[in-house]
Motif scaffolding. Structure first.
Motif, short mmCIF file in Angstrom:
data_model
loop_
_atom_site.label_atom_id
_atom_site.label_comp_id
_atom_site.label_asym_id
_atom_site.label_seq_id
_atom_site.Cartn_x
_atom_site.Cartn_y
_atom_site.Cartn_z
N THR A 292 -6.61 0.64 11.49
CA THR A 292 -6.74 0.87 10.05
C THR A 292 -6.95 -0.38 9.20
O THR A 292 -7.50 -0.29 8.11
CB THR A 292 -5.47 1.57 9.51
OG1 THR A 292 -4.34 0.78 9.89
CG2 THR A 292 -5.32 2.98 10.02
N SER B 38 5.57 2.28 9.99
CA SER B 38 4.25 2.80 9.59
C SER B 38 3.15 2.60 10.63
O SER B 38 2.17 3.33 10.66
CB SER B 38 3.81 2.19 8.26
OG SER B 38 3.90 0.79 8.32
N CYS C 210 0.87 -1.18 0.00
CA CYS C 210 0.00 0.00 0.00
C CYS C 210 0.91 1.23 0.00
O CYS C 210 2.13 1.10 0.16
CB CYS C 210 -0.87 0.00 1.25
SG CYS C 210 0.11 0.07 2.75
N TYR C 211 0.32 2.41 -0.11
CA TYR C 211 1.18 3.59 -0.22
C TYR C 211 1.97 3.85 1.07
O TYR C 211 3.11 4.31 1.03
CB TYR C 211 0.36 4.83 -0.65
CG TYR C 211 -0.23 5.63 0.48
CD1 TYR C 211 0.41 6.78 0.96
CD2 TYR C 211 -1.42 5.25 1.09
CE1 TYR C 211 -0.13 7.51 2.01
CE2 TYR C 211 -1.96 5.96 2.13
CZ TYR C 211 -1.32 7.11 2.58
OH TYR C 211 -1.85 7.80 3.62
N THR D 156 -7.04 -0.52 2.70
CA THR D 156 -7.59 -1.77 3.23
C THR D 156 -8.99 -2.01 2.67
O THR D 156 -9.33 -3.12 2.26
CB THR D 156 -7.65 -1.72 4.78
OG1 THR D 156 -6.32 -1.53 5.26
CG2 THR D 156 -8.22 -2.97 5.39
N CYS E 124 2.43 5.90 9.05
CA CYS E 124 1.58 6.15 7.89
C CYS E 124 0.64 7.33 8.18
O CYS E 124 0.06 7.39 9.28
CB CYS E 124 0.77 4.89 7.57
SG CYS E 124 -0.41 5.16 6.24
N ASP F 134 -2.29 7.75 7.39
CA ASP F 134 -3.62 7.26 7.78
C ASP F 134 -3.66 6.83 9.25
O ASP F 134 -4.68 6.96 9.92
CB ASP F 134 -4.04 6.07 6.89
CG ASP F 134 -4.56 6.54 5.55
OD1 ASP F 134 -4.38 7.73 5.23
OD2 ASP F 134 -5.14 5.73 4.81
S1 SF4 Z 1 -2.81 2.52 7.33
FE1 SF4 Z 1 -3.40 1.60 5.38
S2 SF4 Z 1 -2.17 2.72 3.88
FE2 SF4 Z 1 -1.23 3.07 5.87
S3 SF4 Z 1 0.34 1.49 6.13
FE3 SF4 Z 1 -1.52 0.73 7.08
S4 SF4 Z 1 -2.51 -0.46 5.45
FE4 SF4 Z 1 -1.02 0.86 4.47
#
Ligand code: SF4
Length: 288
Positions: A171, A75, A14-15, A202, A98, A100
């Motif tokens: 997340t 992350s 993922c990013y 996700t 991350c 997010d």
């Molecule tokens: S929150 Fe989502 S985008 Fe960020 S590292 Fe985790 S799975 Fe990847």
């Protein structure tokens, strides 16, 4: 009849993971003479950890009391106490949490500051959840982590005693884990604020994989068993289609009979699965 093999568009890094892996490599390349290490596995994939080690980027589980160099936060994020300990020990911190995950931490803090009893939906022992909880705990103590309704029932009276209940979600959780919790909380709380913080990556990955499972006679999920989002993917798909979860192409051998019987195979992979591992699986399935 030759087998139809399809790879999900939303599979592999993922990013947030891509950003973490690329940044840490760049960091070491720019600082060849500095100690660069990661506190905890950057991502749950032993192949990636080994590759980083070969570049001189160490993964450590405990912070040394004193030292120098760059300490990378992965992350999943880390608690404010960890950030302090790293700086106090003399290291420079590079935060690769991350964005997010940062959003969940901020939302959790906001809800606590606004007087909500905070419920974090997720696995209490997961590093992301530990960091979210620790961040929010700086602003209040009415916080509880639950991964199902039965855990919430143990504090039902406490929830009822609070005027306002707020929810954030790890997340990588499944929406099917969140839904019954929201339904239960709605039935016992006066005011409920739900922030669905399952990340976009996700959600897209799970939705696409579910659609593929409907039209395939075998789903193959590729990725580490330690990875929360990968195991969740496999759990979701097992309810829809015949599903196997493998860490890499070597494990295909175990499922030879199942694979032989399937004509329509779809492949998906967790957010921490490198492209090369997915490619190896596809090549082996194609007989390469
Ligand atoms: S929150 Fe989502 S985008 Fe960020 S590292 Fe985790 S799975 Fe990847």
């Amino acid at each position: 009849m030759s087998k139809k093999i399809k790879l999900a568009k939303h599979s592999g890094f993922c990013y947030g993971v891509k950003r973490a892996v690329e940044t840490v490599k760049k960091l070491k390349a720019q600082n060849p003479n500095k100690n660069v290490f990661i506190l905890g596995e950057l991502i749950h994939n032993s192949h990636v950890i080994k590759e980083l080690e070969s570049l001189g980027i160490k993964t450590i589980s405990e912070l040394p009391q004193k030292g120098d160099g760059i300490c990378v936060i992965r992350s999943h994020g880390a608690s404010p106490e960890i950030f302090e300990q790293i700086t106090n020990a003399g290291f420079e911190v590079v935060d690769l949490t991350c964005p997010d995950v940062k959003k969940v931490q901020k939302k959790a803090i906001q809800l606590v500051q606004e007087g909500y009893f905070l419920i974090i939906v997720g696995k209490a022992e997961h590093p992301e959840v530990i960091a979210i909880k620790a961040s929010a705990e700086r602003f209040g103590s009415n916080i509880f982590v639950a991964s199902d309704v039965s855990q919430l029932k143990t504090i039902e009276q406490k929830i009822k005693d609070h005027k306002k209940v707020g929810v954030v979600v790890q997340t990588t959780q499944r929406i099917t884990t969140l839904n019954p919790i929201v339904e239960y909380l709605t039935s016992i709380s006066k005011e409920l604020m739900v922030a669905n913080t399952i990340c976009n990556s996700t959600t897209l990955r799970q939705n696409e994989a579910k659609e593929l499972a409907e039209e395939s006679d075998l789903m193959i999920v590729v990725g580490s068993r330690k990875s929360a989002n990968t195991t969740h993917l496999a759990e979701i798909l097992k309810g829809i289609s015949n599903t196997i979860h493998i860490e890499d192409d070597k494990e295909l051998k175990t499922y030879e009979d199942i694979i032989l019987d399937a004509n329509n195979i779809s492949i998906t992979a967790g957010a921490s699965t490198p492209e090369t591992i997915i490619e190896n699986v596809i090549n082996k399935l194609k007989g390469g």
